[in-house]
Enzyme design. Structure first.
Site, PDB file in Angstrom:
ATOM      1  N   HIS A 155       0.816  -1.220   0.000  1.00  0.00           N
ATOM      2  CA  HIS A 155       0.000   0.000   0.000  1.00  0.00           C
ATOM      3  C   HIS A 155       0.848   1.266   0.000  1.00  0.00           C
ATOM      4  O   HIS A 155       0.342   2.350  -0.271  1.00  0.00           O
ATOM      5  CB  HIS A 155      -0.932   0.003   1.221  1.00  0.00           C
ATOM      6  CG  HIS A 155      -1.986  -1.047   1.139  1.00  0.00           C
ATOM      7  ND1 HIS A 155      -3.312  -0.764   0.903  1.00  0.00           N
ATOM      8  CD2 HIS A 155      -1.911  -2.392   1.210  1.00  0.00           C
ATOM      9  CE1 HIS A 155      -3.998  -1.882   0.860  1.00  0.00           C
ATOM     10  NE2 HIS A 155      -3.172  -2.896   1.047  1.00  0.00           N
ATOM     11  N   ASP A 185       3.565   9.594  -0.515  1.00  0.00           N
ATOM     12  CA  ASP A 185       2.403   8.783  -0.144  1.00  0.00           C
ATOM     13  C   ASP A 185       2.142   7.767  -1.251  1.00  0.00           C
ATOM     14  O   ASP A 185       2.162   8.134  -2.434  1.00  0.00           O
ATOM     15  CB  ASP A 185       1.169   9.690   0.024  1.00  0.00           C
ATOM     16  CG  ASP A 185       0.179   9.140   1.036  1.00  0.00           C
ATOM     17  OD1 ASP A 185       0.150   7.911   1.226  1.00  0.00           O
ATOM     18  OD2 ASP A 185      -0.574   9.940   1.621  1.00  0.00           O
TER      19      ASP A 185
HETATM   20  O1  F6P Z   1      -1.219   1.928   4.300  1.00  0.00           O
HETATM   21  C1  F6P Z   1      -0.371   2.252   5.306  1.00  0.00           C
HETATM   22  C2  F6P Z   1      -0.782   1.780   6.688  1.00  0.00           C
HETATM   23  O2  F6P Z   1       0.338   1.577   7.476  1.00  0.00           O
HETATM   24  C3  F6P Z   1      -1.595   0.515   6.745  1.00  0.00           C
HETATM   25  O3  F6P Z   1      -0.858  -0.667   6.631  1.00  0.00           O
HETATM   26  C4  F6P Z   1      -2.253   0.700   8.056  1.00  0.00           C
HETATM   27  O4  F6P Z   1      -3.418  -0.047   8.210  1.00  0.00           O
HETATM   28  C5  F6P Z   1      -2.554   2.193   8.102  1.00  0.00           C
HETATM   29  O5  F6P Z   1      -1.542   2.775   7.348  1.00  0.00           O
HETATM   30  C6  F6P Z   1      -2.635   2.786   9.488  1.00  0.00           C
HETATM   31  O6  F6P Z   1      -1.434   2.615  10.188  1.00  0.00           O
HETATM   32  P1  F6P Z   1      -1.365   1.871  11.584  1.00  0.00           P
HETATM   33  O7  F6P Z   1      -1.993   0.527  11.389  1.00  0.00           O
HETATM   34  O8  F6P Z   1       0.095   1.782  11.910  1.00  0.00           O
HETATM   35  O9  F6P Z   1      -2.132   2.710  12.540  1.00  0.00           O
END
Ligand code: F6P
Length: 467
Positions: A163, A371
């Site tokens: 992602h 991003d």
């Molecule tokens: O897409 C990036 C990401 O790290 C996802 O894997 C994740 O669900 C989201 O952002 C939110 O981050 P976190 O799970 O570390 O709060």
């Protein structure tokens, strides 16, 4: 085996977090971030299972069904959270994959924990997947899972989607145990990225690091073919449209506008509070516009929603302090009693509240330094059924490749940010409508369903899906 699910999603987080409400009662709340908003609708309709962490340390909740999704929690101890999640995932890989916006930290014990936790995710997926099932692994926290899962269950079809950005070759080469991470990904049949350049970087690395011979969009590895391709992710357009049409959301939007001052124009930022998002530079640019008199507190107002994220990681704590100091300084210098130029919310907001904000906005500010995609940009566009509202969008987001009609900006350059903010504020209504119409047509034609279908079709048969 045998009786399991024919479709399994594997991601660091489950789509819901287990939290404790004010009354002490356990409740499920939606997890933060774009991954969950993109995948939850797919998991719900597919009837598959979702393997992931529940969001709190030392929670050994068993299998659950929540909101129509079969959850298979992988428990993490406090030390796992510290080393695998906050350490290797978010203090090593995250900053390195985002162009070293902050310096990555390298620790041996974090790498060991990362490997051990990845193994537990692979084992949990192997346990719930039916014979010949499709397993879709997600994101940078689980780079080793595809290879681990393949060695446990060679019968599965394994897809992986990243992602976030995939770094240029010379940055990836800085990672300790880099070849092992690459082999981890090569356990998949299909490796998906947000942008074509990322897929090229990955394939190039298989040549330079492992001596393989990539060709076109694929590479042979251990007697199999691994395909690497871009699949730009999107949002549930129909759901955002439904919220935008909801009279209660529209009423809330009108109320927000009245509260902020009907005669003022609203600039909006909505991000996780993360150093990749360019929040500091954005606020600095807005402060300079006020200082120079290019805009005044009577004419404009900035609302910045900064969703709490990774709050125990030092770099995130320092960012929060810097942002809050700067917001205080700007409000102190340019505010009046009952009227401040920056409204800063260190809070999570519901989808209804976010859409109400999108509808009230004149200029949306999406200015990350780097991003993978940025789904807030797409949500804003999908919400604007009125075809009004302008967007300032960073060139360094995956979304910029699709939304070229935004006011594109270099977010590292404060002068350029100021130029783009003023251009968006001053654009004639006709120009804004033409831009919004084109962006809406792109987002409507490429929603998250189509993204998932294209990925899963390519996983099924890469040649059929390519035509
Ligand atoms: O897409 C990036 C990401 O790290 C996802 O894997 C994740 O669900 C989201 O952002 C939110 O981050 P976190 O799970 O570390 O709060």
């Amino acid at each position: 085996m045998g009786d399991g699910y024919s479709f399994v999603v594997v991601a660091n987080r489950l789509p819901v977090d287990r939290t404790t409400g004010e009354d002490g009662e356990q409740q499920w709340t939606r997890s933060p971030g774009g991954l969950v908003s993109a995948l939850a609708p797919i998991a719900r309709t597919s009837g598959g299972a979702w393997v992931g962490w529940i969001g709190a340390p030392d929670d050994d909740t068993g299998p659950q069904e929540v909101d129509g999704i079969q959850l298979r929690p992988v428990p993490l101890s406090a030390q796992d959270v510290d080393r695998y999640y906050e350490g290797q995932s978010n203090s090593t890989i995250w900053p390195l994959f985002h162009d070293l916006v902050e310096p990555p930290v390298h620790r041996r014990e974090w790498r060991q924990a990362y490997e051990a936790v990845n193994r537990r995710f692979a084992e949990a997926a192997a346990e719930v997947a039916a014979d010949g099932a499709t397993v879709w692994v997600h994101d940078y926290q689980l780079l080793l899972v595809p290879a681990m899962l393949r060695s446990l269950r060679p019968d599965l079809r394994i897809g992986f989607f990243l992602h976030i950005p995939f770094p240029p070759v010379e940055l990836f080469m800085q990672l300790p145990r880099r070849a092992e991470l690459l082999r981890g990904l090569l356990g998949a049949d299909l490796v998906g990225f947000q942008r074509p350049l990322a897929a090229q970087n990955f394939l190039q690395l298989t040549g330079s690091l492992l001596g393989l011979q990539p060709h076109d969009d694929r590479v042979g590895y251990e007697g199999r073919t691994v395909v690497a391709r871009a699949f730009p992710i999107s949002i549930d357009v129909a759901e955002i449209d439904r919220l935008a049409a909801d009279p209660a959301v529209q009423w809330e939007s009108d109320r927000l506008r009245a509260d902020l001052g009907d005669n003022r124009r609203l600039l909006l930022g909505v991000d996780r509070l993360d150093y990749t998002k360019g929040i500091e530079q954005r606020i600095e640019a807005f402060g300079e516009l006020l200082a120079e008199g290019a805009v005044s507190n009577d004419e404009v107002v900035l609302v910045q929603v900064a969703t709490p994220s990774r709050i125990r990681v030092a770099q995130y704590q320092q960012l929060r302090e810097r942002v809050e100091r700067e917001v205080g300084r700007i409000n102190g210098e340019y505010g009046a009693v009952g009227r401040v130029p920056v409204h800063y919310l260190f809070q999570s907001r519901t989808p209804e509240e976010l859409v109400a904000l999108y509808l009230a906005t004149d200029v949306m500010l999406v200015t990350p330094l780097r991003d993978g995609m940025n789904l807030v940009a797409k949500e804003f566009v999908a919400a604007r059924r009125d075809e009004l509202g302008a967007m300032v969008l960073s060139e360094f987001t995956g979304a910029a490749a699709e939304l070229e009609d935004a006011f594109l900006v270099n977010p590292h350059d404060v002068e350029d940010l100021k130029r783009a903010m003023l251009a968006a504020l001053d654009a004639p209504p006709d120009d804004r409508t033409v831009r919004m119409r084109r962006m809406r047509s792109r987002v409507h034609g490429h929603d998250v369903d189509r993204w998932a279908r294209q990925f899963l079709d390519a996983l099924d048969d890469p040649d059929r899906a390519k035509d």
